[in-house]
Design a protein around this motif. Sequence first.
Motif, PDB file in Angstrom:
ATOM      1  N   MET A   1       5.155  -7.441  -8.888  1.00 63.65           N
ATOM      2  CA  MET A   1       6.587  -7.242  -8.667  1.00 63.65           C
ATOM      3  C   MET A   1       7.006  -5.820  -9.048  1.00 63.65           C
ATOM      4  N   GLN A   2       6.443  -5.343 -10.160  1.00 62.69           N
ATOM      5  CA  GLN A   2       6.771  -3.991 -10.602  1.00 62.69           C
ATOM      6  C   GLN A   2       6.310  -2.960  -9.570  1.00 62.69           C
ATOM      7  N   HIS A   3       5.092  -3.159  -9.050  1.00 70.20           N
ATOM      8  CA  HIS A   3       4.567  -2.216  -8.062  1.00 70.20           C
ATOM      9  C   HIS A   3       5.403  -2.252  -6.783  1.00 70.20           C
ATOM     10  N   ALA A   4       5.756  -3.456  -6.322  1.00 67.16           N
ATOM     11  CA  ALA A   4       6.544  -3.587  -5.096  1.00 67.16           C
ATOM     12  C   ALA A   4       7.929  -2.959  -5.272  1.00 67.16           C
ATOM     13  N   ALA A   5       8.565  -3.201  -6.431  1.00 66.22           N
ATOM     14  CA  ALA A   5       9.874  -2.609  -6.683  1.00 66.22           C
ATOM     15  C   ALA A   5       9.774  -1.093  -6.743  1.00 66.22           C
ATOM     16  N   GLY A   6       8.699  -0.606  -7.348  1.00 67.59           N
ATOM     17  CA  GLY A   6       8.498   0.839  -7.412  1.00 67.59           C
ATOM     18  C   GLY A   6       8.332   1.446  -6.036  1.00 67.59           C
ATOM     19  N   ARG A   7       7.644   0.727  -5.149  1.00 62.31           N
ATOM     20  CA  ARG A   7       7.478   1.201  -3.780  1.00 62.31           C
ATOM     21  C   ARG A   7       8.829   1.340  -3.082  1.00 62.31           C
ATOM     22  N   LEU A   8       9.692   0.333  -3.239  1.00 60.77           N
ATOM     23  CA  LEU A   8      11.014   0.378  -2.612  1.00 60.77           C
ATOM     24  C   LEU A   8      11.819   1.578  -3.109  1.00 60.77           C
ATOM     25  N   VAL A   9      11.771   1.825  -4.410  1.00 61.28           N
ATOM     26  CA  VAL A   9      12.486   2.976  -4.969  1.00 61.28           C
ATOM     27  C   VAL A   9      11.893   4.279  -4.437  1.00 61.28           C
ATOM     28  N   SER A  10      10.566   4.325  -4.310  1.00 54.95           N
ATOM     29  CA  SER A  10       9.935   5.557  -3.820  1.00 54.95           C
ATOM     30  C   SER A  10      10.346   5.845  -2.381  1.00 54.95           C
ATOM     31  N   TYR A  11      10.539   4.806  -1.575  1.00 54.31           N
ATOM     32  CA  TYR A  11      11.018   5.018  -0.195  1.00 54.31           C
ATOM     33  C   TYR A  11      12.426   5.621  -0.204  1.00 54.31           C
ATOM     34  N   LEU A  12      13.268   5.128  -1.114  1.00 52.58           N
ATOM     35  CA  LEU A  12      14.619   5.674  -1.238  1.00 52.58           C
ATOM     36  C   LEU A  12      14.566   7.152  -1.594  1.00 52.58           C
ATOM     37  N   TYR A  13      13.733   7.506  -2.575  1.00 49.87           N
ATOM     38  CA  TYR A  13      13.584   8.914  -2.955  1.00 49.87           C
ATOM     39  C   TYR A  13      13.076   9.749  -1.778  1.00 49.87           C
ATOM     40  N   THR A 221       3.515   4.871  -7.055  1.00 50.88           N
ATOM     41  CA  THR A 221       4.925   4.869  -6.660  1.00 50.88           C
ATOM     42  C   THR A 221       5.648   6.074  -7.235  1.00 50.88           C
ATOM     43  N   HIS A 222       4.877   7.098  -7.611  1.00 52.45           N
ATOM     44  CA  HIS A 222       5.468   8.292  -8.211  1.00 52.45           C
ATOM     45  C   HIS A 222       5.779   9.315  -7.127  1.00 52.45           C
ATOM     46  N   THR A 223       6.724   9.007  -6.254  1.00 49.91           N
ATOM     47  CA  THR A 223       7.082   9.908  -5.174  1.00 49.91           C
ATOM     48  C   THR A 223       7.760  11.155  -5.730  1.00 49.91           C
ATOM     49  N   ASP A 224       7.283  12.320  -5.279  1.00 51.60           N
ATOM     50  CA  ASP A 224       7.949  13.566  -5.664  1.00 51.60           C
ATOM     51  C   ASP A 224       9.247  13.704  -4.886  1.00 51.60           C
ATOM     52  N   TYR A 225      10.285  14.120  -5.551  1.00 51.65           N
ATOM     53  CA  TYR A 225      11.562  14.290  -4.880  1.00 51.65           C
ATOM     54  C   TYR A 225      12.331  15.401  -5.574  1.00 51.65           C
ATOM     55  N   ILE A 226      13.357  15.926  -4.909  1.00 53.66           N
ATOM     56  CA  ILE A 226      14.156  17.005  -5.472  1.00 53.66           C
ATOM     57  C   ILE A 226      15.056  16.427  -6.554  1.00 53.66           C
ATOM     58  N   ARG A 227      14.841  16.858  -7.783  1.00 58.22           N
ATOM     59  CA  ARG A 227      15.542  16.266  -8.909  1.00 58.22           C
ATOM     60  C   ARG A 227      16.835  17.013  -9.222  1.00 58.22           C
ATOM     61  N   GLU A 228      17.732  16.329  -9.881  1.00 59.39           N
ATOM     62  CA  GLU A 228      18.999  16.929 -10.266  1.00 59.39           C
ATOM     63  C   GLU A 228      18.740  18.117 -11.188  1.00 59.39           C
ATOM     64  N   GLY A 229      19.449  19.212 -10.926  1.00 52.94           N
ATOM     65  CA  GLY A 229      19.294  20.387 -11.757  1.00 52.94           C
ATOM     66  C   GLY A 229      18.434  21.463 -11.136  1.00 52.94           C
ATOM     67  N   ILE A 230      17.676  21.133 -10.070  1.00 52.64           N
ATOM     68  CA  ILE A 230      16.874  22.156  -9.417  1.00 52.64           C
ATOM     69  C   ILE A 230      17.789  23.165  -8.737  1.00 52.64           C
ATOM     70  N   SER A 231      17.378  24.420  -8.740  1.00 55.23           N
ATOM     71  CA  SER A 231      18.198  25.462  -8.135  1.00 55.23           C
ATOM     72  C   SER A 231      17.916  25.519  -6.640  1.00 55.23           C
ATOM     73  N   ILE A 232      18.714  24.798  -5.872  1.00 54.91           N
ATOM     74  CA  ILE A 232      18.543  24.818  -4.422  1.00 54.91           C
ATOM     75  C   ILE A 232      18.779  26.221  -3.882  1.00 54.91           C
ATOM     76  N   SER A 233      19.716  26.955  -4.492  1.00 55.62           N
ATOM     77  CA  SER A 233      20.024  28.302  -4.008  1.00 55.62           C
ATOM     78  C   SER A 233      18.826  29.219  -4.112  1.00 55.62           C
ATOM     79  N   SER A 234      17.887  28.886  -5.026  1.00 61.19           N
ATOM     80  CA  SER A 234      16.705  29.728  -5.152  1.00 61.19           C
ATOM     81  C   SER A 234      15.766  29.544  -3.973  1.00 61.19           C
ATOM     82  N   LEU A 235      15.980  28.470  -3.202  1.00 65.23           N
ATOM     83  CA  LEU A 235      15.152  28.238  -2.022  1.00 65.23           C
ATOM     84  C   LEU A 235      15.763  28.901  -0.795  1.00 65.23           C
ATOM     85  N   THR A 236      16.963  28.489  -0.420  1.00 62.86           N
ATOM     86  CA  THR A 236      17.599  29.073   0.761  1.00 62.86           C
ATOM     87  C   THR A 236      19.110  29.114   0.627  1.00 62.86           C
ATOM     88  N   LEU A 237      19.741  27.927   0.434  1.00 57.99           N
ATOM     89  CA  LEU A 237      21.193  27.826   0.447  1.00 57.99           C
ATOM     90  C   LEU A 237      21.720  27.406  -0.907  1.00 57.99           C
TER      91      LEU A 237
END
Length: 250
Positions: A1-13, A221-237
Amino acid sequence: MQHAAGRLVSYLYAVRTLIIAHHIWAAEQDLFLNFDIEYLPSSSHHPGLPPRAETAETIIGRVAPRLKVPSYRDHAREAQKFRLDDVIAEQWASKSRPYVHAEVLLLDWLQNTTGGTGSFRFFNGWQYIGASKPTCKLCKYYLDEVAPEVKVRETHNNVYYNWRLPDVYRDSGEPAARELSPEQLKKWRDIMNRIKTRVWTDTERLLEGCGSDARDHDSNTHTDYIREGISISSLTLSSDEAGVSRLPYR
């Protein structure tokens, strides 16, 4: 159940990350407009292992350091009470169709086409090959040896019996393992020997009781995603221009 729930969250990310990525690069080269999807055919299966399985003593005699061969052979004889050679034979019979894994297949295609693994062949110059799962141990070893400039996902450290090296090609692009020059043969043997040395080091650690670093599963289920606090402006916008601040991501 933990793995399946983690998968669902990783899809959201993953979905949120795709949306953010769309905003980040929309002004330059949008990954989500006018794109083509191409594929490489899977590798052919290697003919496989010799029909007769080797015994534990034979395997140890070929790969173990000479000073430790007698003690390891004693362990192999002792393990026959647990049907060690029978277990090897069963694995030998069921795991006999090696093929090239996706990361190595794509790397091999890059190396054998114009431009090789130059940064200009990758999005934004990032020399990275993505995959849906973490990289296996042998793929990691192979990429470390032949293309350390190309990065892949972190390995899960599992080893698979059905792994094999890609075919060796002539300039014409045709498999020609029997027509290699002495220099080419030496190069590929050196690569294989370095990989085998690393595998044996892992095996020796296991035999010495240090444990294995392999995992029970080849996905996470450790999907990499853009986390809060990252400097998006340092990339492009800026975050406001990208619309990122309005997205409920974490």
